[in-house]
Design a protein around this motif. Structure first.
Motif, PDB file in Angstrom:
ATOM      1  N   GLU A   1      34.063 -38.886  10.237  1.00 63.58           N
ATOM      2  CA  GLU A   1      33.131 -39.571  11.135  1.00 63.58           C
ATOM      3  C   GLU A   1      32.708 -40.901  10.519  1.00 63.58           C
ATOM      4  O   GLU A   1      32.128 -40.941   9.425  1.00 63.58           O
ATOM      5  N   LEU A   2      32.987 -41.996  11.211  1.00 60.07           N
ATOM      6  CA  LEU A   2      32.620 -43.317  10.716  1.00 60.07           C
ATOM      7  C   LEU A   2      31.203 -43.679  11.171  1.00 60.07           C
ATOM      8  O   LEU A   2      30.816 -43.361  12.298  1.00 60.07           O
ATOM      9  N   PRO A   3      30.436 -44.360  10.332  1.00 60.53           N
ATOM     10  CA  PRO A   3      29.090 -44.807  10.711  1.00 60.53           C
ATOM     11  C   PRO A   3      29.177 -46.058  11.588  1.00 60.53           C
ATOM     12  O   PRO A   3      28.930 -47.182  11.144  1.00 60.53           O
ATOM     13  N   VAL A   4      29.531 -45.871  12.842  1.00 61.03           N
ATOM     14  CA  VAL A   4      29.864 -46.983  13.734  1.00 61.03           C
ATOM     15  C   VAL A   4      28.700 -47.956  13.891  1.00 61.03           C
ATOM     16  O   VAL A   4      28.885 -49.187  13.858  1.00 61.03           O
ATOM     17  N   THR A   5      27.482 -47.448  14.080  1.00 58.76           N
ATOM     18  CA  THR A   5      26.331 -48.330  14.285  1.00 58.76           C
ATOM     19  C   THR A   5      26.107 -49.237  13.072  1.00 58.76           C
ATOM     20  O   THR A   5      25.873 -50.440  13.218  1.00 58.76           O
ATOM     21  N   GLU A   6      26.203 -48.670  11.887  1.00 54.43           N
ATOM     22  CA  GLU A   6      26.034 -49.471  10.676  1.00 54.43           C
ATOM     23  C   GLU A   6      27.116 -50.541  10.565  1.00 54.43           C
ATOM     24  O   GLU A   6      26.839 -51.697  10.202  1.00 54.43           O
ATOM     25  N   LEU A   7      28.347 -50.178  10.869  1.00 54.60           N
ATOM     26  CA  LEU A   7      29.453 -51.129  10.785  1.00 54.60           C
ATOM     27  C   LEU A   7      29.292 -52.244  11.808  1.00 54.60           C
ATOM     28  O   LEU A   7      29.561 -53.424  11.511  1.00 54.60           O
ATOM     29  N   LYS A   8      28.844 -51.907  13.006  1.00 59.26           N
ATOM     30  CA  LYS A   8      28.612 -52.937  14.020  1.00 59.26           C
ATOM     31  C   LYS A   8      27.562 -53.934  13.556  1.00 59.26           C
ATOM     32  O   LYS A   8      27.689 -55.144  13.758  1.00 59.26           O
ATOM     33  N   TYR A   9      26.523 -53.418  12.906  1.00 58.77           N
ATOM     34  CA  TYR A   9      25.469 -54.329  12.475  1.00 58.77           C
ATOM     35  C   TYR A   9      25.950 -55.228  11.338  1.00 58.77           C
ATOM     36  O   TYR A   9      25.525 -56.379  11.230  1.00 58.77           O
ATOM     37  N   CYS A  10      26.848 -54.741  10.498  1.00 55.69           N
ATOM     38  CA  CYS A  10      27.458 -55.596   9.480  1.00 55.69           C
ATOM     39  C   CYS A  10      28.205 -56.758  10.132  1.00 55.69           C
ATOM     40  O   CYS A  10      28.116 -57.910   9.688  1.00 55.69           O
ATOM     41  N   VAL A  11      28.936 -56.447  11.202  1.00 56.80           N
ATOM     42  CA  VAL A  11      29.701 -57.484  11.912  1.00 56.80           C
ATOM     43  C   VAL A  11      28.757 -58.499  12.556  1.00 56.80           C
ATOM     44  O   VAL A  11      28.970 -59.719  12.468  1.00 56.80           O
ATOM     45  N   VAL A  12      27.706 -58.004  13.214  1.00 60.49           N
ATOM     46  CA  VAL A  12      26.739 -58.908  13.845  1.00 60.49           C
ATOM     47  C   VAL A  12      26.073 -59.794  12.786  1.00 60.49           C
ATOM     48  O   VAL A  12      25.928 -61.009  12.974  1.00 60.49           O
ATOM     49  N   SER A  13      25.674 -59.210  11.675  1.00 55.66           N
ATOM     50  CA  SER A  13      25.033 -59.973  10.600  1.00 55.66           C
ATOM     51  C   SER A  13      25.978 -61.039  10.049  1.00 55.66           C
ATOM     52  O   SER A  13      25.564 -62.164   9.751  1.00 55.66           O
ATOM     53  N   ALA A  14      27.255 -60.687   9.916  1.00 55.58           N
ATOM     54  CA  ALA A  14      28.234 -61.664   9.437  1.00 55.58           C
ATOM     55  C   ALA A  14      28.425 -62.797  10.439  1.00 55.58           C
ATOM     56  O   ALA A  14      28.642 -63.953  10.050  1.00 55.58           O
ATOM     57  N   GLY A  15      28.354 -62.465  11.747  1.00 55.82           N
ATOM     58  CA  GLY A  15      28.439 -63.516  12.760  1.00 55.82           C
ATOM     59  C   GLY A  15      27.272 -64.491  12.668  1.00 55.82           C
ATOM     60  O   GLY A  15      27.449 -65.723  12.770  1.00 55.82           O
ATOM     61  N   VAL A  16      26.073 -63.962  12.479  1.00 58.08           N
ATOM     62  CA  VAL A  16      24.895 -64.824  12.298  1.00 58.08           C
ATOM     63  C   VAL A  16      25.070 -65.692  11.059  1.00 58.08           C
ATOM     64  O   VAL A  16      24.758 -66.890  11.057  1.00 58.08           O
ATOM     65  N   MET A  17      25.584 -65.088  10.002  1.00 55.78           N
ATOM     66  CA  MET A  17      25.855 -65.848   8.781  1.00 55.78           C
ATOM     67  C   MET A  17      26.850 -66.978   9.028  1.00 55.78           C
ATOM     68  O   MET A  17      26.693 -68.098   8.513  1.00 55.78           O
ATOM     69  N   GLY A  18      27.892 -66.701   9.827  1.00 55.73           N
ATOM     70  CA  GLY A  18      28.881 -67.724  10.120  1.00 55.73           C
ATOM     71  C   GLY A  18      28.279 -68.932  10.807  1.00 55.73           C
ATOM     72  O   GLY A  18      28.621 -70.088  10.492  1.00 55.73           O
ATOM     73  N   VAL A  19      27.376 -68.699  11.738  1.00 55.53           N
ATOM     74  CA  VAL A  19      26.691 -69.809  12.415  1.00 55.53           C
ATOM     75  C   VAL A  19      25.877 -70.608  11.405  1.00 55.53           C
ATOM     76  O   VAL A  19      25.890 -71.851  11.411  1.00 55.53           O
ATOM     77  N   ALA A  20      25.177 -69.915  10.517  1.00 54.05           N
ATOM     78  CA  ALA A  20      24.372 -70.597   9.501  1.00 54.05           C
ATOM     79  C   ALA A  20      25.247 -71.434   8.574  1.00 54.05           C
ATOM     80  O   ALA A  20      24.875 -72.557   8.190  1.00 54.05           O
ATOM     81  N   VAL A  21      26.423 -70.924   8.215  1.00 53.10           N
ATOM     82  CA  VAL A  21      27.337 -71.659   7.340  1.00 53.10           C
ATOM     83  C   VAL A  21      27.848 -72.920   8.040  1.00 53.10           C
ATOM     84  O   VAL A  21      27.919 -74.005   7.432  1.00 53.10           O
ATOM     85  N   LEU A  22      28.202 -72.808   9.309  1.00 47.81           N
ATOM     86  CA  LEU A  22      28.650 -73.986  10.061  1.00 47.81           C
ATOM     87  C   LEU A  22      27.573 -75.054  10.122  1.00 47.81           C
ATOM     88  O   LEU A  22      27.844 -76.255   9.931  1.00 47.81           O
ATOM     89  N   LEU A  23      26.337 -74.648  10.389  1.00 49.61           N
ATOM     90  CA  LEU A  23      25.229 -75.613  10.449  1.00 49.61           C
ATOM     91  C   LEU A  23      24.988 -76.243   9.083  1.00 49.61           C
ATOM     92  O   LEU A  23      24.768 -77.462   8.969  1.00 49.61           O
ATOM     93  N   ALA A  24      25.039 -75.423   8.043  1.00 51.75           N
ATOM     94  CA  ALA A  24      24.819 -75.942   6.693  1.00 51.75           C
ATOM     95  C   ALA A  24      25.939 -76.896   6.280  1.00 51.75           C
ATOM     96  O   ALA A  24      25.687 -77.934   5.658  1.00 51.75           O
TER      97      ALA A  24
END
Length: 476
Positions: free
Chosen positions: A402-425
């Motif tokens: 059983e994979l912890p799907v909710t936790e993995l999804k939030y990792c992906v969302v957090s990385a997406g937010v990080m990507g936007v911050a990196v582009l702006l920076a």
């Protein structure tokens, strides 16, 4: 065994080791250039590929049988005899083909290979015995010592003008330190070798060798093909990119190393439920750093390679991104693969290894010739997807995976937010020099960390790696 505590000790020690290697890699790359680094990497590639016949899965078999607790002294002595015979055959092969090996590597290093094979094999055997004794965290000290001797000794010799030979001497010195220190630390005494114990080791190793081949091929086959079809400069640039991706895989490897003896013990007790809960618990920490690393690499690959290592290393920027994708896949694969071996399903792990390795060989042979470095990276990624997919499927046949799907999804969302911050920076700060690049990376790391900590279940899981207080442990 406290898996969380063991993993933390391994990770901290390996993180220090990785930091030292990173500094050394930057120094060596700037001092020697991509072509000379390519010669050294080809030496390492040949050495690691020689580990296949020199080991034949025996190290892993020794660890497994010692961890089961039945006549460990006899297992140890029998394993030593088997290793001696295999190492002798590998050395004989090197001596017979030393001319061809020297031509391929690009320097007169074949005789060094013969010495390195013996030192490498027996030093790594000592660490496997320690793991079998459920002293996994103690191997981190040995690995750090090996890296420290290689980097510091190699740096001193390179500074004195020894060039690639300095790196080779440093590497062999590190193996020698691990061999002597590891032999002193091992608690298992020398017993009486027997045909029965040899058969037990062979029964396990004949399947374990396939998964070992998968590891060697996954790590080095692309370099081997690049050495055939391209130049040493291409080898140097590609391998430096690969080494950078392996830094972020340290936590995943630490987890996989820590769970093996524990799952092996529970498997002997038929504690399937505990095994299932443990695997579910360690998946998220295993890929926690890999998701943002992939996003960050996609946005900053070229400036990282050119500013940190040198302009000539920028030729591997696209391959760098693809290799980081492979690293994310391996974050899952190292857990699933080690779990299969720990529940004594080496036949299935071997099947997965054969398929993945065969695809890797075929894809590298075709794609490196056609597309160069990008082809090598794509071949590695595809074979990783195949191997990890099969490992997961086979593991699910024996336990409820059983994979912890909710936790993995939030990792992906957090990385997406990080990507936007990196582009702006990047648009506001720029990446024209190392300081600007470091600032942009710091912005991305801070953003990802803040986003992850905002999600309580994920925060608890990540902080659960710390062996303190009431924080959740991975050991159920």
């Amino acid at each position: 065994m406290d898996v969380a505590r063991s993993t933390l000790k391994l990770y901290v020690a390996q993180l220090g080791s990785a930091a030292l290697v990173a500094v050394g890699l930057v120094f060596f790359s700037r001092e020697l250039g991509a072509a000379t680094m390519g010669v050294f990497f080809l030496f390492q590639a040949v050495l690691e590929m020689l580990m296949i016949p020199a080991d034949f899965g025996v190290r892993g078999a020794v660890e497994k049988r010692i961890s089961e607790g039945e006549s460990p002294a006899d297992i140890f002595s029998t394993g030593l005899l088997l290793k001696a015979g295999l190492a002798l055959l590998a050395v004989a092969g090197i001596l017979v083909f030393r001319g061809q090996l020297n031509d391929y590597i690009g320097a007169e290093l074949a005789l060094y290979l013969a010495v390195a094979v013996v030192l490498r094999e027996f030093s790594w055997l000592m660490m496997r015995v320690l793991k079998g004794e459920l002293r996994v965290e103690e191997t981190a000290t040995l690995k750090f010592a090996q890296k420290a001797v290689w980097i510091l000794g190699g740096a001193a010799l390179v500074y004195l003008g020894w060039e690639v030979e300095g790196l080779v001497y440093g590497l062999m010195g590190g193996f020698a330190v691990v061999l002597v220190w590891g032999a002193w630390k091992v608690a298992t005494p020398i017993g009486r070798p027997s045909r029965e114990r040899a058969q037990s080791l062979v029964d396990y190793s004949k399947y374990n060798v396939v998964t070992s081949v998968q590891g060697y091929v996954g790590n080095w086959l692309d370099v081997v093909f690049i050495g055939f079809f391209l130049t040493q400069t291409h080898v140097g640039a590609y391998e430096v990119s690969w080494r950078v991706t392996t830094f972020v895989l340290l936590l995943s490897k630490s987890i996989a190393q820590s769970i093996f003896p524990q799952i092996s013990e529970w498997s002997g007790e038929d504690a399937t439920g505990r095994i299932e809960r443990l695997i579910t618990a360690v998946v998220t920490p295993s890929v926690f750093l890999l998701v943002p690393a992939l996003v960050g690499t996609a946005l900053l690959a070229r400036p990282i390679l050119e500013l940190v290592f040198g302009a000539e290393f920028g030729i591997a920027s696209v391959a760098f991104v693809i290799l980081m994708g492979f690293t994310l896949v391996r974050g899952f694969g190292v857990v699933f693969g080690r779990a299969l071996g720990a529940i004594d399903q080496m036949r299935l792990a071997a099947t997965s290894g054969v398929v993945a390795t065969t695809s890797n060989v075929i894809l590298n042979a075709v794609l490196v010739f056609q597309f160069g470095l990008v082809g090598a990276a794509v071949a590695t990624l595809c074979s990783g997807l195949i191997g990890t997919g099969l490992d997961a499927r086979f593991l699910a046949q024996h336990i409820d995976l059983e994979l912890p799907v909710t936790e993995l999804k939030y990792c992906v969302v957090s990385a997406g937010v990080m990507g936007v911050a990196v582009l702006l920076a990047r648009s506001s700060i720029g990446v024209g020099n190392l300081w600007e690049l470091a600032a942009v990376i710091a912005v991305g790391a801070g953003t990802y960390g803040a986003a992850v900590l905002a999600f309580r279940p994920l925060r608890t899981r990540v902080l659960g790696t710390l062996p303190v207080g009431r924080l959740e442990r991975w050991s159920p």
